[in-house]
Each structure stands twice: as structure tokens, then as C-alpha cells.
Design a protein around this motif. Structure first.
Motif, PDB file in Angstrom:
ATOM      1  N   GLU A 145     -11.781  13.145 -22.734  1.00 37.42           N
ATOM      2  CA  GLU A 145     -10.915  12.987 -23.895  1.00 37.42           C
ATOM      3  C   GLU A 145      -9.506  12.539 -23.499  1.00 37.42           C
ATOM      4  N   LEU A 146      -9.173  12.715 -22.227  1.00 36.94           N
ATOM      5  CA  LEU A 146      -7.860  12.276 -21.751  1.00 36.94           C
ATOM      6  C   LEU A 146      -7.927  10.797 -21.374  1.00 36.94           C
ATOM      7  N   PRO A 147      -6.886  10.044 -21.663  1.00 34.93           N
ATOM      8  CA  PRO A 147      -6.915   8.599 -21.376  1.00 34.93           C
ATOM      9  C   PRO A 147      -6.896   8.316 -19.878  1.00 34.93           C
ATOM     10  N   SER A 148      -7.506   7.209 -19.500  1.00 31.28           N
ATOM     11  CA  SER A 148      -7.493   6.806 -18.093  1.00 31.28           C
ATOM     12  C   SER A 148      -6.093   6.346 -17.703  1.00 31.28           C
ATOM     13  N   LEU A 149      -5.819   6.388 -16.408  1.00 28.02           N
ATOM     14  CA  LEU A 149      -4.501   6.014 -15.886  1.00 28.02           C
ATOM     15  C   LEU A 149      -4.585   4.600 -15.318  1.00 28.02           C
ATOM     16  N   ARG A 150      -4.419   3.634 -16.182  1.00 30.45           N
ATOM     17  CA  ARG A 150      -4.551   2.240 -15.758  1.00 30.45           C
ATOM     18  C   ARG A 150      -3.530   1.874 -14.688  1.00 30.45           C
ATOM     19  N   ALA A 151      -2.365   2.509 -14.739  1.00 28.38           N
ATOM     20  CA  ALA A 151      -1.319   2.197 -13.761  1.00 28.38           C
ATOM     21  C   ALA A 151      -1.768   2.538 -12.346  1.00 28.38           C
ATOM     22  N   VAL A 152      -2.557   3.604 -12.191  1.00 29.16           N
ATOM     23  CA  VAL A 152      -3.048   3.979 -10.861  1.00 29.16           C
ATOM     24  C   VAL A 152      -3.966   2.891 -10.321  1.00 29.16           C
ATOM     25  N   TYR A 153      -4.865   2.413 -11.167  1.00 29.34           N
ATOM     26  CA  TYR A 153      -5.768   1.328 -10.769  1.00 29.34           C
ATOM     27  C   TYR A 153      -4.966   0.090 -10.370  1.00 29.34           C
ATOM     28  N   ASN A 154      -3.983  -0.262 -11.192  1.00 26.45           N
ATOM     29  CA  ASN A 154      -3.171  -1.450 -10.905  1.00 26.45           C
ATOM     30  C   ASN A 154      -2.370  -1.285  -9.618  1.00 26.45           C
ATOM     31  N   ASN A 155      -1.888  -0.078  -9.353  1.00 25.92           N
ATOM     32  CA  ASN A 155      -1.115   0.159  -8.131  1.00 25.92           C
ATOM     33  C   ASN A 155      -1.949  -0.096  -6.883  1.00 25.92           C
ATOM     34  N   VAL A 156      -3.193   0.357  -6.904  1.00 25.95           N
ATOM     35  CA  VAL A 156      -4.077   0.128  -5.759  1.00 25.95           C
ATOM     36  C   VAL A 156      -4.305  -1.369  -5.560  1.00 25.95           C
ATOM     37  N   GLU A 157      -4.561  -2.077  -6.658  1.00 25.88           N
ATOM     38  CA  GLU A 157      -4.803  -3.514  -6.569  1.00 25.88           C
ATOM     39  C   GLU A 157      -3.569  -4.258  -6.050  1.00 25.88           C
ATOM     40  N   GLN A 158      -2.399  -3.888  -6.550  1.00 22.89           N
ATOM     41  CA  GLN A 158      -1.174  -4.578  -6.142  1.00 22.89           C
ATOM     42  C   GLN A 158      -0.788  -4.233  -4.710  1.00 22.89           C
ATOM     43  N   LEU A 159      -1.006  -2.987  -4.313  1.00 24.98           N
ATOM     44  CA  LEU A 159      -0.710  -2.608  -2.932  1.00 24.98           C
ATOM     45  C   LEU A 159      -1.639  -3.345  -1.971  1.00 24.98           C
ATOM     46  N   TYR A 160      -2.881  -3.541  -2.378  1.00 25.36           N
ATOM     47  CA  TYR A 160      -3.825  -4.337  -1.581  1.00 25.36           C
ATOM     48  C   TYR A 160      -3.283  -5.756  -1.388  1.00 25.36           C
ATOM     49  N   ASP A 161      -2.786  -6.346  -2.471  1.00 24.37           N
ATOM     50  CA  ASP A 161      -2.240  -7.708  -2.386  1.00 24.37           C
ATOM     51  C   ASP A 161      -1.038  -7.765  -1.448  1.00 24.37           C
ATOM     52  N   VAL A 162      -0.194  -6.735  -1.504  1.00 25.17           N
ATOM     53  CA  VAL A 162       0.994  -6.703  -0.649  1.00 25.17           C
ATOM     54  C   VAL A 162       0.605  -6.581   0.823  1.00 25.17           C
ATOM     55  N   LEU A 163      -0.304  -5.665   1.122  1.00 30.06           N
ATOM     56  CA  LEU A 163      -0.660  -5.407   2.520  1.00 30.06           C
ATOM     57  C   LEU A 163      -1.433  -6.554   3.156  1.00 30.06           C
ATOM     58  N   THR A 164      -2.195  -7.300   2.360  1.00 26.86           N
ATOM     59  CA  THR A 164      -2.964  -8.415   2.912  1.00 26.86           C
ATOM     60  C   THR A 164      -2.182  -9.726   2.906  1.00 26.86           C
ATOM     61  N   ASP A 165      -1.012  -9.724   2.298  1.00 34.44           N
ATOM     62  CA  ASP A 165      -0.173 -10.924   2.265  1.00 34.44           C
ATOM     63  C   ASP A 165       0.367 -11.196   3.669  1.00 34.44           C
ATOM     64  N   GLU A 166       0.116 -12.377   4.203  1.00 33.57           N
ATOM     65  CA  GLU A 166       0.567 -12.709   5.556  1.00 33.57           C
ATOM     66  C   GLU A 166       2.081 -12.711   5.678  1.00 33.57           C
ATOM     67  N   ASN A 167       2.782 -12.913   4.564  1.00 35.47           N
ATOM     68  CA  ASN A 167       4.239 -12.894   4.596  1.00 35.47           C
ATOM     69  C   ASN A 167       4.806 -11.477   4.564  1.00 35.47           C
ATOM     70  N   VAL A 168       3.946 -10.498   4.334  1.00 35.68           N
ATOM     71  CA  VAL A 168       4.399  -9.109   4.277  1.00 35.68           C
ATOM     72  C   VAL A 168       3.901  -8.350   5.498  1.00 35.68           C
ATOM     73  N   TRP A 169       2.584  -8.153   5.580  1.00 42.55           N
ATOM     74  CA  TRP A 169       2.016  -7.473   6.750  1.00 42.55           C
ATOM     75  C   TRP A 169       0.849  -8.262   7.303  1.00 42.55           C
ATOM     76  N   GLY A 170      -0.046  -8.723   6.444  1.00 42.27           N
ATOM     77  CA  GLY A 170      -1.134  -9.568   6.901  1.00 42.27           C
ATOM     78  C   GLY A 170      -2.345  -8.839   7.433  1.00 42.27           C
TER      79      GLY A 170
END
Length: 201
Positions: A145-170
Motif C-alpha cells: 500500500e506504500l508507494p514505491s521509491l522511484r528516486a532510489v531506482y533512478n539513483n542506482v541507474e544514474q550512479l551506474y552511468d557516472v561510474l562507467t563514464d570514462e571521463n569520470v572513473w571508467g
């Protein structure tokens, strides 16, 4: 707990001041970021030739987790801005390695303009080729009955993009796992075990 202070300043162009004013509420409104630090806006003294006090945005966050979340928040702001910005980032020299992800998130994705005071020093301790990551996010409650936390899902996806970005960490995509809403202990243990083995090689 180690705290790192990130200082965001307006550049020489007038537009960067407006950009800075949109950055501060974006960071301050990020619930995940607030869990690992604080964001404040300060006014510097008026300097000769200026009409008003310059604003700076200070983000004091915990090392590792807070820095990663700050990088995600800055990247989301840059995506919304969708154009080059003159906002600059200043961090103490001793924290430049840890700040690499935030520098990369602030950089113009097109590569036309780097919105930083100076690029961080090259990696010393952390080699992405010998690293492995597991990103875990619990975005739903047991109580349906409690709503899902879409922000948590998005944070994981965005952190993945940051960490795999060759200009950031790669980090190579084969060395990072995303675990959304693990249901059992095995859902957590399996990817952690796999990535820990990779990190040793």
C-alpha cells in the motif's frame, strides 16, 4: 567520518550566476544527498567593480557515499540544464582524487567546455581496471500500500552511468552490477561475491 567540502562558484560569464541559482535548490532538494551531507548558499563580500555579492554553493558531504551521491545529483542537474555552463568547482587539493566523479559530472558532456577550475589529478590509489562495484537499491516497501521509491531506482541507474563514464572513473560494464530491490540474501550475496572475485584480478 571524513567530510569533504565542495565549493561551486559562478564563472566570468553572467549566465553562470543564473545557473548557480538553479543548482543550489536542486542539490538542497535531493533527499538522498541530504542523508550524507548538507548544502548551503553563502554570499561573498562585494568586490570592486561588482554590483552585488557573489553567491557560492557549498556542499559538505561524507567521503565515498556522499561524494557519489553528489556526483549523481550534479549529473542530473547538468542533464536538465542541457547546455554548457560556466559554474566552477573548487575542492581542496588533498581531496581531488575523491572528487573526480563530481568534476566529471559537472563537465559538459559534449566535451566542448569543461566547467571546472582544473581537472583533478590522475587516479593514484583507485584503478578502474582493477575495481568492481555493486550498486544496491531498495525501491519498494514490503507493504504494497506504500508507494514505491522511484528516486532510489533512478539513483542506482544514474550512479551506474557516472561510474562507467570514462571521463569520470571508467569502470568496465562487466565489473559493475546493479541490484534493484533484492528479495533474498542470495540476491545480495551472489553479485557481491562475483564482483569481489573480479576486484582481486
Amino acid at each position: 567520518m571524513d567530510i569533504i567540502e565542495f565549493r561551486f562558484e559562478a564563472g566570468a560569464d553572467d549566465g553562470s550566476r543564473d545557473d548557480l541559482r538553479t543548482l543550489s535548490p536542486h542539490l538542497a532538494g535531493d533527499h538522498a544527498l541530504r542523508a550524507h551531507g548538507r548544502v548551503v548558499v553563502e554570499h561573498e563580500p562585494v568586490r570592486p567593480g561588482e554590483l552585488g555579492a557573489a553567491e557560492v554553493v557549498l556542499a559538505a558531504v561524507s567521503a565515498v557515499v556522499g561524494v557519489g551521491q553528489l556526483a549523481v545529483a550534479v549529473r542530473a542537474w547538468r542533464d536538465e540544464l542541457n547546455r554548457p555552463t560556466g559554474v566552477r568547482l573548487v575542492v581542496p587539493d588533498e581531496h581531488r582524487d575523491e572528487a573526480r566523479a563530481v568534476f566529471g559530472a559537472l563537465r559538459d558532456p559534449s566535451g566542448e567546455r569543461a566547467a571546472v577550475v582544473a581537472d583533478p589529478k590522475p587516479f593514484g590509489r583507485i584503478d578502474p581496471a582493477n575495481s568492481a562495484c555493486v550498486l544496491i537499491g531498495v525501491d519498494r516497501y514490503v507493504d504494497r500500500e506504500l508507494p514505491s521509491l522511484r528516486a532510489v531506482y533512478n539513483n542506482v541507474e544514474q550512479l551506474y552511468d557516472v561510474l562507467t563514464d570514462e571521463n569520470v572513473w571508467g569502470v568496465e560494464t562487466g565489473r559493475i552490477r546493479k541490484v534493484h530491490h533484492p528479495r533474498t540474501a542470495a540476491d545480495l550475496i551472489r553479485p557481491i561475491r562475483e564482483m569481489s572475485e573480479l576486484a582481486r584480478t
